[in-house]
Design a protein around this motif. Structure first.
Motif, mmCIF file in Angstrom:
data_model
loop_
_atom_site.group_PDB
_atom_site.id
_atom_site.type_symbol
_atom_site.label_atom_id
_atom_site.label_comp_id
_atom_site.label_asym_id
_atom_site.label_seq_id
_atom_site.Cartn_x
_atom_site.Cartn_y
_atom_site.Cartn_z
ATOM 1 N N GLU A 76 -0.222 -20.227 10.736
ATOM 2 C CA GLU A 76 -0.524 -20.488 9.323
ATOM 3 C C GLU A 76 -0.473 -19.214 8.483
ATOM 4 O OE1 GLU A 76 -4.266 -19.538 11.451
ATOM 5 O OE2 GLU A 76 -2.660 -20.950 11.833
ATOM 6 N N ILE A 77 -0.515 -18.084 9.137
ATOM 7 C CA ILE A 77 -0.455 -16.806 8.437
ATOM 8 C C ILE A 77 0.782 -16.060 8.908
ATOM 9 C CG2 ILE A 77 -1.581 -14.584 8.061
ATOM 10 C CD1 ILE A 77 -4.239 -15.972 8.557
ATOM 11 N N ARG A 78 1.614 -15.691 7.972
ATOM 12 C CA ARG A 78 2.819 -14.937 8.316
ATOM 13 C C ARG A 78 2.690 -13.531 7.766
ATOM 14 N NH1 ARG A 78 8.036 -17.715 6.973
ATOM 15 N NH2 ARG A 78 8.762 -16.349 8.611
ATOM 16 N N ILE A 79 2.855 -12.564 8.607
ATOM 17 C CA ILE A 79 2.767 -11.164 8.218
ATOM 18 C C ILE A 79 4.172 -10.629 8.005
ATOM 19 C CG2 ILE A 79 2.063 -8.855 8.955
ATOM 20 C CD1 ILE A 79 -0.224 -10.738 8.294
ATOM 21 N N ASP A 80 4.376 -10.013 6.857
ATOM 22 C CA ASP A 80 5.645 -9.375 6.553
ATOM 23 C C ASP A 80 5.358 -7.940 6.131
ATOM 24 O OD1 ASP A 80 8.153 -8.618 5.826
ATOM 25 O OD2 ASP A 80 8.367 -10.045 4.185
ATOM 26 N N PRO A 81 5.432 -6.999 7.066
ATOM 27 C CA PRO A 81 5.102 -5.611 6.735
ATOM 28 C C PRO A 81 6.033 -5.009 5.684
ATOM 29 C CG PRO A 81 5.928 -5.782 8.990
ATOM 30 C CD PRO A 81 5.797 -7.166 8.461
ATOM 31 N N LEU A 82 7.209 -5.572 5.517
ATOM 32 C CA LEU A 82 8.117 -5.048 4.496
ATOM 33 C C LEU A 82 7.572 -5.246 3.086
ATOM 34 C CD1 LEU A 82 11.666 -5.915 5.859
ATOM 35 C CD2 LEU A 82 10.496 -3.723 5.815
ATOM 36 N N ARG A 83 6.697 -6.207 2.918
ATOM 37 C CA ARG A 83 6.087 -6.402 1.601
ATOM 38 C C ARG A 83 5.231 -5.195 1.218
ATOM 39 N NH1 ARG A 83 3.832 -12.447 1.493
ATOM 40 N NH2 ARG A 83 4.558 -12.604 -0.643
ATOM 41 N N LEU A 84 4.562 -4.582 2.198
ATOM 42 C CA LEU A 84 3.783 -3.373 1.915
ATOM 43 C C LEU A 84 4.704 -2.214 1.539
ATOM 44 C CD1 LEU A 84 1.062 -3.532 4.697
ATOM 45 C CD2 LEU A 84 0.750 -3.866 2.257
ATOM 46 N N VAL A 85 5.847 -2.133 2.191
ATOM 47 C CA VAL A 85 6.825 -1.093 1.859
ATOM 48 C C VAL A 85 7.333 -1.311 0.436
ATOM 49 C CG1 VAL A 85 9.088 -0.134 2.439
ATOM 50 C CG2 VAL A 85 7.474 -0.719 4.264
ATOM 51 N N GLU A 86 7.668 -2.536 0.102
ATOM 52 C CA GLU A 86 8.143 -2.853 -1.252
ATOM 53 C C GLU A 86 7.071 -2.554 -2.289
ATOM 54 O OE1 GLU A 86 9.141 -6.955 -0.812
ATOM 55 O OE2 GLU A 86 11.131 -6.532 0.012
ATOM 56 N N ALA A 87 5.847 -2.930 -2.010
ATOM 57 C CA ALA A 87 4.752 -2.672 -2.944
ATOM 58 C C ALA A 87 4.519 -1.176 -3.124
ATOM 59 C CB ALA A 87 3.472 -3.357 -2.463
ATOM 60 N N THR A 88 4.646 -0.431 -2.033
ATOM 61 C CA THR A 88 4.464 1.020 -2.117
ATOM 62 C C THR A 88 5.543 1.647 -2.981
ATOM 63 O OG1 THR A 88 3.436 1.050 0.052
ATOM 64 C CG2 THR A 88 4.281 3.143 -0.763
ATOM 65 N N THR A 89 6.786 1.294 -2.730
ATOM 66 C CA THR A 89 7.871 1.880 -3.522
ATOM 67 C C THR A 89 7.759 1.478 -4.988
ATOM 68 O OG1 THR A 89 9.376 0.093 -2.887
ATOM 69 C CG2 THR A 89 9.468 2.099 -1.583
ATOM 70 N N ALA A 90 7.358 0.259 -5.249
ATOM 71 C CA ALA A 90 7.178 -0.171 -6.643
ATOM 72 C C ALA A 90 6.035 0.586 -7.310
ATOM 73 C CB ALA A 90 6.927 -1.679 -6.705
ATOM 74 N N GLY A 91 4.950 0.788 -6.576
ATOM 75 C CA GLY A 91 3.807 1.517 -7.126
ATOM 76 C C GLY A 91 4.140 2.963 -7.423
ATOM 77 N N VAL A 92 4.842 3.622 -6.518
ATOM 78 C CA VAL A 92 5.229 5.015 -6.740
ATOM 79 C C VAL A 92 6.238 5.094 -7.882
ATOM 80 C CG1 VAL A 92 6.338 7.041 -5.718
ATOM 81 C CG2 VAL A 92 4.714 5.711 -4.380
ATOM 82 N N ALA A 93 7.157 4.154 -7.937
ATOM 83 C CA ALA A 93 8.128 4.138 -9.040
ATOM 84 C C ALA A 93 7.409 3.977 -10.381
ATOM 85 C CB ALA A 93 9.140 3.015 -8.834
ATOM 86 N N PHE A 94 6.354 3.184 -10.403
ATOM 87 C CA PHE A 94 5.572 3.021 -11.625
ATOM 88 C C PHE A 94 4.931 4.342 -12.037
ATOM 89 C CE2 PHE A 94 1.483 2.123 -13.673
ATOM 90 C CZ PHE A 94 1.917 1.390 -14.772
ATOM 91 N N LEU A 95 4.359 5.060 -11.077
ATOM 92 C CA LEU A 95 3.773 6.375 -11.364
ATOM 93 C C LEU A 95 4.838 7.348 -11.860
ATOM 94 C CD1 LEU A 95 1.435 6.940 -8.286
ATOM 95 C CD2 LEU A 95 0.723 6.539 -10.643
ATOM 96 N N ALA A 96 5.972 7.359 -11.186
ATOM 97 C CA ALA A 96 7.048 8.274 -11.551
ATOM 98 C C ALA A 96 7.582 7.962 -12.948
ATOM 99 C CB ALA A 96 8.170 8.197 -10.518
ATOM 100 N N ALA A 97 7.678 6.693 -13.270
ATOM 101 C CA ALA A 97 8.186 6.317 -14.592
ATOM 102 C C ALA A 97 7.272 6.825 -15.700
ATOM 103 C CB ALA A 97 8.331 4.798 -14.682
ATOM 104 N N GLY A 98 6.005 6.969 -15.407
ATOM 105 C CA GLY A 98 5.070 7.489 -16.405
ATOM 106 C C GLY A 98 5.336 8.943 -16.761
ATOM 107 N N LEU A 99 6.050 9.659 -15.924
ATOM 108 C CA LEU A 99 6.369 11.068 -16.188
ATOM 109 C C LEU A 99 7.645 11.249 -16.990
ATOM 110 C CD1 LEU A 99 5.646 12.751 -12.771
ATOM 111 C CD2 LEU A 99 4.454 13.131 -14.899
ATOM 112 N N ILE A 100 8.479 10.250 -16.995
ATOM 113 C CA ILE A 100 9.787 10.375 -17.622
ATOM 114 C C ILE A 100 9.672 10.032 -19.099
ATOM 115 C CG2 ILE A 100 12.168 9.540 -17.591
ATOM 116 C CD1 ILE A 100 11.642 8.835 -14.585
ATOM 117 N N PHE A 101 10.156 10.929 -19.936
ATOM 118 C CA PHE A 101 10.156 10.658 -21.368
ATOM 119 C C PHE A 101 11.420 11.192 -22.005
ATOM 120 C CE2 PHE A 101 7.956 14.625 -20.699
ATOM 121 C CZ PHE A 101 8.438 15.473 -21.690
ATOM 122 N N PHE A 102 11.727 10.653 -23.158
ATOM 123 C CA PHE A 102 12.939 10.980 -23.899
ATOM 124 C C PHE A 102 12.536 11.593 -25.226
ATOM 125 C CE2 PHE A 102 16.483 9.785 -26.705
ATOM 126 C CZ PHE A 102 17.549 10.263 -25.966
#
Length: 166
Positions: A76-102
């Motif tokens: 009944e519970i399916r574990i997909d460790p790749l979701r944590l990898v995706e969430a991590t990369t998205a979270g870091v990308a969000f932080l990084a985007a906060g540094l970029i300005f034009f």
């Protein structure tokens, strides 16, 4: 009391010494990339890169540990460790985007943001036990950030001298 302790935490599948070594390696690799940014006086430096790398490694270690928990063994519970990898990369990308300005037609912070994103990937690699990949990525980051910066500066000098002479 023993029942409480059994329910309070789980013993880890990975030996604690391996977990500690992976987190320490992530801190070292993150420090190497962050030190270069710090040396160039960029907004995200040593501490930021270390924290990103260690956080990503911790998340990767948790992904490994979760897949070995009996609590999540049922169908009944399916574990997909790749979701944590995706969430991590998205979270870091969000932080990084906060540094970029034009501003004034120029983009600023793009290299630092890319370095933060790479620090996250390095942390994931270390946390999953792929220290060789993490080490090579760290070396390549240092080459790109350091050596290529020097090459670009020397290429700009002759052009500006030629332009000034004309």
């Amino acid at each position: 009391m023993e029942l409480f302790l059994d329910r309070f935490g789980h013993s880890t599948w990975l030996p604690f010494s391996v977990i500690a070594a992976r987190l320490l390696a992530a801190a070292i690799f993150g420090a190497l990339v962050g030190a270069e940014r710090e040396w160039r006086d960029r907004p995200a430096g040593l501490r930021t890169h270390i924290l990103i790398c260690v956080a990503a490694a911790a998340i990767a270690i948790l992904a490994v540990e979760i897949t070995h928990l009996d609590d999540f063994g049922g169908q009944e519970i399916r574990i997909d460790p790749l979701r944590l990898v995706e969430a991590t990369t998205a979270g870091v990308a969000f932080l990084a985007a906060g540094l970029i300005f034009f501003t004034r037609g120029e983009v600023h912070g793009l290299t630092t943001g890319a370095g933060m994103w790479l620090a996250g990937a390095i942390g994931l690699a270390v946390g999953l036990g792929f220290w060789q990949i993490a080490a090579l990525a760290t070396i390549l980051a240092l080459v790109v950030l350091g050596l290529l910066q020097a090459v670009l500066k020397t290429e700009k000098r002759p052009n500006s001298t030629d332009h000034e002479e004309q």
